[in-house]
Design a protein around this motif. Sequence first.
Motif, PDB file in Angstrom:
ATOM      1  N   MET A  25     -43.767  35.732  -1.184  1.00  0.00           N
ATOM      2  CA  MET A  25     -44.940  35.015  -1.682  1.00  0.00           C
ATOM      3  C   MET A  25     -45.549  35.789  -2.844  1.00  0.00           C
ATOM      4  SD  MET A  25     -46.746  32.983   1.306  1.00  0.00           S
ATOM      5  CE  MET A  25     -47.060  34.054   2.704  1.00  0.00           C
ATOM      6  N   ALA A  26     -46.305  35.056  -3.594  1.00  0.00           N
ATOM      7  CA  ALA A  26     -46.856  35.677  -4.799  1.00  0.00           C
ATOM      8  C   ALA A  26     -48.266  35.178  -5.048  1.00  0.00           C
ATOM      9  CB  ALA A  26     -45.984  35.329  -5.997  1.00  0.00           C
ATOM     10  N   ARG A  27     -49.030  36.056  -5.613  1.00  0.00           N
ATOM     11  CA  ARG A  27     -50.368  35.624  -6.057  1.00  0.00           C
ATOM     12  C   ARG A  27     -50.221  35.006  -7.430  1.00  0.00           C
ATOM     13  NH1 ARG A  27     -54.907  40.158  -4.992  1.00  0.00           N
ATOM     14  NH2 ARG A  27     -56.070  38.749  -6.320  1.00  0.00           N
ATOM     15  N   LEU A  28     -50.868  33.885  -7.598  1.00  0.00           N
ATOM     16  CA  LEU A  28     -50.819  33.197  -8.884  1.00  0.00           C
ATOM     17  C   LEU A  28     -52.093  33.544  -9.638  1.00  0.00           C
ATOM     18  CD1 LEU A  28     -49.754  29.876  -7.172  1.00  0.00           C
ATOM     19  CD2 LEU A  28     -48.239  31.404  -8.440  1.00  0.00           C
TER      20      LEU A  28
ATOM     21  N   ARG B 253     -47.293  27.590  -0.583  1.00  0.00           N
ATOM     22  CA  ARG B 253     -47.713  28.795   0.164  1.00  0.00           C
ATOM     23  C   ARG B 253     -48.473  29.751  -0.743  1.00  0.00           C
ATOM     24  NH1 ARG B 253     -42.572  28.124   2.456  1.00  0.00           N
ATOM     25  NH2 ARG B 253     -41.680  29.683   1.057  1.00  0.00           N
ATOM     26  N   ASP B 254     -47.993  29.879  -1.978  1.00  0.00           N
ATOM     27  CA  ASP B 254     -48.662  30.772  -2.932  1.00  0.00           C
ATOM     28  C   ASP B 254     -50.080  30.296  -3.254  1.00  0.00           C
ATOM     29  OD1 ASP B 254     -46.357  32.248  -3.019  1.00  0.00           O
ATOM     30  OD2 ASP B 254     -45.681  31.480  -4.954  1.00  0.00           O
ATOM     31  N   LEU B 255     -50.263  28.978  -3.284  1.00  0.00           N
ATOM     32  CA  LEU B 255     -51.601  28.433  -3.572  1.00  0.00           C
ATOM     33  C   LEU B 255     -52.581  28.892  -2.479  1.00  0.00           C
ATOM     34  CD1 LEU B 255     -53.152  26.399  -5.498  1.00  0.00           C
ATOM     35  CD2 LEU B 255     -52.638  24.635  -3.809  1.00  0.00           C
ATOM     36  N   THR B 256     -52.143  28.788  -1.233  1.00  0.00           N
ATOM     37  CA  THR B 256     -52.985  29.220  -0.113  1.00  0.00           C
ATOM     38  C   THR B 256     -53.201  30.735  -0.162  1.00  0.00           C
ATOM     39  OG1 THR B 256     -52.126  27.411   1.227  1.00  0.00           O
ATOM     40  CG2 THR B 256     -53.210  29.203   2.403  1.00  0.00           C
TER      41      THR B 256
ATOM     42  N   ALA C 106     -55.622  23.483  -1.785  1.00  0.00           N
ATOM     43  CA  ALA C 106     -55.640  24.280  -0.558  1.00  0.00           C
ATOM     44  C   ALA C 106     -57.112  24.467  -0.208  1.00  0.00           C
ATOM     45  CB  ALA C 106     -54.979  25.632  -0.783  1.00  0.00           C
ATOM     46  N   VAL C 107     -57.448  24.287   1.058  1.00  0.00           N
ATOM     47  CA  VAL C 107     -58.827  24.498   1.490  1.00  0.00           C
ATOM     48  C   VAL C 107     -58.833  25.307   2.786  1.00  0.00           C
ATOM     49  CG1 VAL C 107     -59.969  22.524   0.379  1.00  0.00           C
ATOM     50  CG2 VAL C 107     -58.772  22.165   2.527  1.00  0.00           C
TER      51      VAL C 107
ATOM     52  N   ILE D 193     -53.490  22.274   3.529  1.00  0.00           N
ATOM     53  CA  ILE D 193     -53.003  21.765   2.250  1.00  0.00           C
ATOM     54  C   ILE D 193     -53.274  20.269   2.228  1.00  0.00           C
ATOM     55  CG2 ILE D 193     -50.861  21.155   1.021  1.00  0.00           C
ATOM     56  CD1 ILE D 193     -51.656  23.997   0.446  1.00  0.00           C
ATOM     57  N   MET D 194     -53.798  19.772   1.136  1.00  0.00           N
ATOM     58  CA  MET D 194     -54.015  18.335   0.978  1.00  0.00           C
ATOM     59  C   MET D 194     -53.319  17.881  -0.303  1.00  0.00           C
ATOM     60  SD  MET D 194     -57.971  17.759   2.093  1.00  0.00           S
ATOM     61  CE  MET D 194     -58.542  18.231   3.739  1.00  0.00           C
TER      62      MET D 194
END
Length: 152
Positions: free
Chosen positions: A1-4, A38-41, A65-66, A74-75
């Motif tokens: 995973m990565a931070r965006l 997954r990265d968004l979360t 992502a909320v 995720i929506m």
Amino acid sequence: MARLSIITIPKNEEFLRQVAKDFDLNLLNDPSWQSFIRDLTETMYAADGVGLAAPQIGQSLRLIAVDLEGEAQIMINPKITKKSWRQATAEEGCLSVPKFYGPVKRHKKITVEFFDAQGRPQKKSYRDISARIVQHETDHLDGVLFIDKLVK
Ligand SMILES: [Zn+2]
């Protein structure tokens, strides 16, 4: 995973003001889009946020992502289908609007229809802070920022 990396105003205002396109659910079969989700979360939590919309990381797609009461959701292609008449005002901030907070009036209760990360249709109702987060994030998909809605 990565931070965006999260884009901000004023530099990326033009991009953040776009109306995002529907997310094609077929993309969910693609592992690279699953890892993007997954990265968004992960990026939301790494930034101490309670919500993050795909346009905020430079993807003009209807995906958010909320964090709702400690649970990540995720929506995909979310639509608010019911809004309470009652509204409430509370302070908001935004990861794309650095170092600024202000009061915004939002519906107290909402119903939102969306697809989850597995592409299953969902319909859920939220109130108070959770309803506020969903309203703030879905606004991003229409190019609307909370600073547009400050209560004077
Ligand atoms: Zn925001």
